[in-house]
Design a protein around this motif. Sequence first.
Motif, PDB file in Angstrom:
ATOM      1  N   TYR A   6       0.829  -1.208   0.000  1.00 54.05           N
ATOM      2  CA  TYR A   6       0.000   0.000   0.000  1.00 54.05           C
ATOM      3  C   TYR A   6       0.868   1.264   0.000  1.00 54.05           C
ATOM      4  N   ALA A   7       1.977   1.203   0.694  1.00 51.19           N
ATOM      5  CA  ALA A   7       2.839   2.380   0.845  1.00 51.19           C
ATOM      6  C   ALA A   7       3.716   2.640  -0.374  1.00 51.19           C
ATOM      7  N   LEU A   8       4.007   1.617  -1.152  1.00 49.62           N
ATOM      8  CA  LEU A   8       4.990   1.713  -2.227  1.00 49.62           C
ATOM      9  C   LEU A   8       4.736   2.831  -3.243  1.00 49.62           C
ATOM     10  N   PRO A   9       3.527   3.033  -3.753  1.00 48.25           N
ATOM     11  CA  PRO A   9       3.332   4.138  -4.703  1.00 48.25           C
ATOM     12  C   PRO A   9       3.712   5.502  -4.126  1.00 48.25           C
ATOM     13  N   SER A  10       3.358   5.759  -2.887  1.00 48.83           N
ATOM     14  CA  SER A  10       3.724   7.037  -2.273  1.00 48.83           C
ATOM     15  C   SER A  10       5.231   7.155  -2.112  1.00 48.83           C
ATOM     16  N   ILE A  11       5.861   6.070  -1.714  1.00 48.78           N
ATOM     17  CA  ILE A  11       7.317   6.076  -1.534  1.00 48.78           C
ATOM     18  C   ILE A  11       8.008   6.407  -2.855  1.00 48.78           C
ATOM     19  N   SER A  59       0.976  11.401  -4.760  1.00 45.83           N
ATOM     20  CA  SER A  59       1.190  10.644  -3.529  1.00 45.83           C
ATOM     21  C   SER A  59       0.127  10.979  -2.486  1.00 45.83           C
ATOM     22  N   ILE A  60      -0.216  12.243  -2.393  1.00 48.16           N
ATOM     23  CA  ILE A  60      -1.254  12.659  -1.444  1.00 48.16           C
ATOM     24  C   ILE A  60      -2.597  12.042  -1.825  1.00 48.16           C
ATOM     25  N   LEU A  61      -2.926  12.073  -3.112  1.00 48.40           N
ATOM     26  CA  LEU A  61      -4.181  11.461  -3.563  1.00 48.40           C
ATOM     27  C   LEU A  61      -4.186   9.964  -3.287  1.00 48.40           C
ATOM     28  N   TRP A  62      -3.063   9.289  -3.487  1.00 51.96           N
ATOM     29  CA  TRP A  62      -2.969   7.855  -3.185  1.00 51.96           C
ATOM     30  C   TRP A  62      -3.211   7.624  -1.702  1.00 51.96           C
ATOM     31  N   TRP A  63      -2.638   8.482  -0.863  1.00 53.04           N
ATOM     32  CA  TRP A  63      -2.820   8.365   0.589  1.00 53.04           C
ATOM     33  C   TRP A  63      -4.305   8.457   0.940  1.00 53.04           C
ATOM     34  N   PHE A  64      -5.025   9.399   0.335  1.00 50.21           N
ATOM     35  CA  PHE A  64      -6.461   9.534   0.585  1.00 50.21           C
ATOM     36  C   PHE A  64      -7.195   8.250   0.174  1.00 50.21           C
ATOM     37  N   VAL A  75       1.168   2.137   8.315  1.00 48.56           N
ATOM     38  CA  VAL A  75       1.530   2.530   6.957  1.00 48.56           C
ATOM     39  C   VAL A  75       2.200   3.896   6.902  1.00 48.56           C
ATOM     40  N   TYR A  76       1.751   4.853   7.699  1.00 49.54           N
ATOM     41  CA  TYR A  76       2.357   6.185   7.633  1.00 49.54           C
ATOM     42  C   TYR A  76       3.845   6.161   7.980  1.00 49.54           C
ATOM     43  N   PRO A  77       4.256   5.497   9.062  1.00 53.20           N
ATOM     44  CA  PRO A  77       5.706   5.409   9.317  1.00 53.20           C
ATOM     45  C   PRO A  77       6.466   4.675   8.211  1.00 53.20           C
ATOM     46  N   ILE A 114      11.558  -0.708   8.472  1.00 52.74           N
ATOM     47  CA  ILE A 114      10.459  -0.864   7.516  1.00 52.74           C
ATOM     48  C   ILE A 114      10.032  -2.321   7.438  1.00 52.74           C
ATOM     49  N   ILE A 115      11.004  -3.211   7.362  1.00 51.70           N
ATOM     50  CA  ILE A 115      10.684  -4.651   7.278  1.00 51.70           C
ATOM     51  C   ILE A 115       9.963  -5.108   8.530  1.00 51.70           C
ATOM     52  N   ILE A 116      10.454  -4.719   9.694  1.00 51.78           N
ATOM     53  CA  ILE A 116       9.826  -5.124  10.955  1.00 51.78           C
ATOM     54  C   ILE A 116       8.421  -4.541  11.072  1.00 51.78           C
ATOM     55  N   ALA A 117       8.255  -3.263  10.731  1.00 50.45           N
ATOM     56  CA  ALA A 117       6.948  -2.612  10.857  1.00 50.45           C
ATOM     57  C   ALA A 117       5.915  -3.193   9.904  1.00 50.45           C
ATOM     58  N   SER A 118       6.368  -3.619   8.726  1.00 49.87           N
ATOM     59  CA  SER A 118       5.400  -4.127   7.745  1.00 49.87           C
ATOM     60  C   SER A 118       5.159  -5.621   7.863  1.00 49.87           C
TER      61      SER A 118
END
Length: 121
Positions: A6-11, A59-64, A75-77, A114-118
Motif C-alpha cells: 500500500y505504501a509503495l506508490p507514495s514512496i 502521492s497525497i491522492l494515493w494516501w487519501f 503505513v504512515y511510518p 520498515i521490514i519489521i513494521a510491515s
Amino acid sequence: MNSLLYALPSIILVGFANVIIKWRIDWLNKLNIGPFGKETFRFIFDPYIVVGILATGGSILWWFKIMPNVKVSVVYPIIQAGVIVMTILLSFIFLHERLNLGQSVGLALLVAGIIIASWNS
C-alpha cells in the motif's frame, strides 16, 4: 508485507519528486532563477518542478485512497521511512551523492525498521 505494498506508490512518487526537484533547483540556481525574485514564475512553472509537484500531489491522492483500508499507525511510518530510503538511493544514483559510514548505518536501520513494521500487518 501488505502494508508495504500500500505504501509503495507514495514512496516511489515522493522519492522521485525529491530528486527531480533537487536536480532542477541546482540547475536553475546556476542561472540565478529562484523561487523568490523577478524569475519567480519561471521557477514555479518550470516543467521539472511541475512534475515534482504533481508527483507529490499524486502521492497525497494515493494516501487519501488507501487510508480507509490501512492502519495509519503502521503505513504512515512505512511511507515516511521509505521516502527517506528511496530519496537517498535515487540521490546516490542520479545526483551522485555519497553516504558516509553513519548515514549508511542509519539507512540500514531504517530498512530494518520498515521490514519489521510491515511484517504481518
